[in-house]
Design an enzyme around this catalytic site. Structure first.
Site, PDB file in Angstrom:
ATOM      1  N   ASN A  55       1.014  -1.251   0.013  1.00 16.01           N
ATOM      2  CA  ASN A  55       0.151  -0.092  -0.100  1.00 16.01           C
ATOM      3  C   ASN A  55       0.800   1.205  -0.107  1.00 16.01           C
ATOM      4  OD1 ASN A  55      -1.916   2.010   0.265  1.00 16.01           O
ATOM      5  ND2 ASN A  55      -2.576   1.488   2.391  1.00 16.01           N
ATOM      6  N   LYS A  65      -0.027   4.390  -0.378  1.00 20.48           N
ATOM      7  CA  LYS A  65      -0.891   5.456   0.185  1.00 20.48           C
ATOM      8  C   LYS A  65      -0.598   6.658  -0.487  1.00 20.48           C
ATOM      9  CE  LYS A  65      -0.449   2.924   4.699  1.00 20.48           C
ATOM     10  NZ  LYS A  65      -0.545   2.915   6.086  1.00 20.48           N
ATOM     11  N   HIS A  90     -10.102   0.995   4.082  1.00 16.94           N
ATOM     12  CA  HIS A  90      -8.998   1.231   4.822  1.00 16.94           C
ATOM     13  C   HIS A  90      -9.120   1.917   5.952  1.00 16.94           C
ATOM     14  CE1 HIS A  90      -4.948   2.419   5.714  1.00 16.94           C
ATOM     15  NE2 HIS A  90      -4.384   1.293   5.193  1.00 16.94           N
ATOM     16  N   GLU A  92      -7.514   4.243   7.304  1.00 16.39           N
ATOM     17  CA  GLU A  92      -7.360   5.763   7.060  1.00 16.39           C
ATOM     18  C   GLU A  92      -8.550   6.349   6.250  1.00 16.39           C
ATOM     19  OE1 GLU A  92      -3.503   5.102   5.245  1.00 16.39           O
ATOM     20  OE2 GLU A  92      -2.793   4.606   7.036  1.00 16.39           O
ATOM     21  N   GLU A 143      -6.463  -5.477   9.637  1.00 13.99           N
ATOM     22  CA  GLU A 143      -5.458  -4.576   9.982  1.00 13.99           C
ATOM     23  C   GLU A 143      -5.929  -3.924  11.313  1.00 13.99           C
ATOM     24  OE1 GLU A 143      -3.304  -2.569   6.702  1.00 13.99           O
ATOM     25  OE2 GLU A 143      -5.204  -2.016   6.201  1.00 13.99           O
ATOM     26  N   GLY A 167       1.110   1.762  10.706  1.00 15.82           N
ATOM     27  CA  GLY A 167       1.910   2.846  10.687  1.00 15.82           C
ATOM     28  C   GLY A 167       2.758   3.114  12.060  1.00 15.82           C
ATOM     29  N   SER A 176       2.305  -2.534  10.368  1.00 12.35           N
ATOM     30  CA  SER A 176       3.645  -2.580  10.704  1.00 12.35           C
ATOM     31  C   SER A 176       4.434  -3.898  10.379  1.00 12.35           C
ATOM     32  CB  SER A 176       3.748  -2.389  12.346  1.00 12.35           C
ATOM     33  OG  SER A 176       3.484  -0.946  12.602  1.00 12.35           O
TER      34      SER A 176
END
Ligand code: PGA
Length: 265
Positions: free
Chosen positions: A11, A13, A95, A97, A167, A173, A213
């Site tokens: 990903n 991003k 996702h 985010e 996730e 992250g 991560s």
């Protein structure tokens, strides 16, 4: 789709200009990427066309980071699923985010999964709990809600083809990664929920990835988990060397699994 191939999705991003994305793709395919691993990269929507051109003769899949659920119309700033046809094989949906920064709801993910299939694009539905939800023992409830709503408009055949990325939000992250034994429980929960919604074949066929991560050092501990089909990698997918190392980790784990099956037979 992938049979029993391992899967790795990088990903990107909001990183890489069009030029940088194309350069990454060019460099990546010049290396020996394992052919028995399904590899996907996720350029931003400006770079989709360029990257898909670079990768057109390779086996690497292109994943769109997003798309809207209406097929066309007055939706300024959005890109539709039909616009992705011929450019992307997969599209990310839900996702964390987008759920937490851009306020996308479960209903939104339901509309997007259905829209993706209408355009022949396979959705990768991302699910996972926040730290507070985890601390309050709500992980199973969150997964239940995200799956029961997100998958609600799909057929059994569609669900059987799709990818779900587990996730935990607190591990994305942050460098704080989930313990493999906890991931195993979440993966079992995901498969059980899909089974209760769409039956045993869908529960077994749906592909489940771990993300949060992942590094080239910890990747193998996730790939060995029961029921895991592969990895969803953010930060560690931004360097060709790291992404390649994890693609090879997927291959090693596949070979180990096949050898183990042979021995047991
Ligand atoms: P990360 O990102 O690997 O940097 O934690 C994962 C993700 O994109 O969700």
């Amino acid at each position: 789709m992938s049979g029993h191939k391992k899967i790795i999705i990088g990903n990107w991003k909001m990183h890489f200009t069009v030029k940088q994305a194309a350069a990454f793709a060019t460099k990546f395919i010049s290396k020996s990427v394992p052919a028995d691993v399904l590899v996907g990269v996720t350029p931003n929507c400006l770079a989709l066309s360029e990257v898909s051109g670079v990768l057109s003769k390779s086996a690497i899949n292109v994943v769109s980071q997003n798309a809207y659920y209406e097929d066309e119309g007055a939706f300024t700033g959005e890109v539709s699923m039909p616009m992705l046809r011929g450019l992307a094989d997969f599209v990310l949906v839900g996702h964390s985010e987008r759920r937490h920064i851009l306020r996308e709801s479960n209903d939104y993910t339901r509309e997007k999964c259905a829209a993706a299939f209408r355009s022949g694009i396979v959705p990768i539905l991302c699910v996972g709990e926040t730290l507070v939800e985890r601390q309050n023992y709500h992980t199973n409830q969150v997964l239940n809600d995200q799956l029961s709503v997100g998958l609600a408009d799909l057929t059994t055949e569609e669900v059987s083809k799709m990818i779900i990325a587990y996730e935990p939000v607190w591990a994305i992250g942050t460098g704080e990664y989930a313990r493999p034994e906890d991931v195993e429980k979440a993966v079992a929960k995901i498969r059980a929920e899909v089974t209760s919604l769409y039956g045993a074949i869908a529960g077994a066929s749906v592909k489940v990835l771990y993300g949060g991560s992942v590094t080239r050092e910890n990747a193998r501990s996730y790939l060995e988990i029961n029921g895991i089909d592969g990895l969803f990698v953010g930060g560690a997918s931004l360097s060709v060397a790291n992404f390649l190392a994890n693609s090879r980790n997927c291959r090693v784990s596949l070979v180990l699994k096949l050898n183990k099956k042979k021995k047991e037979a």
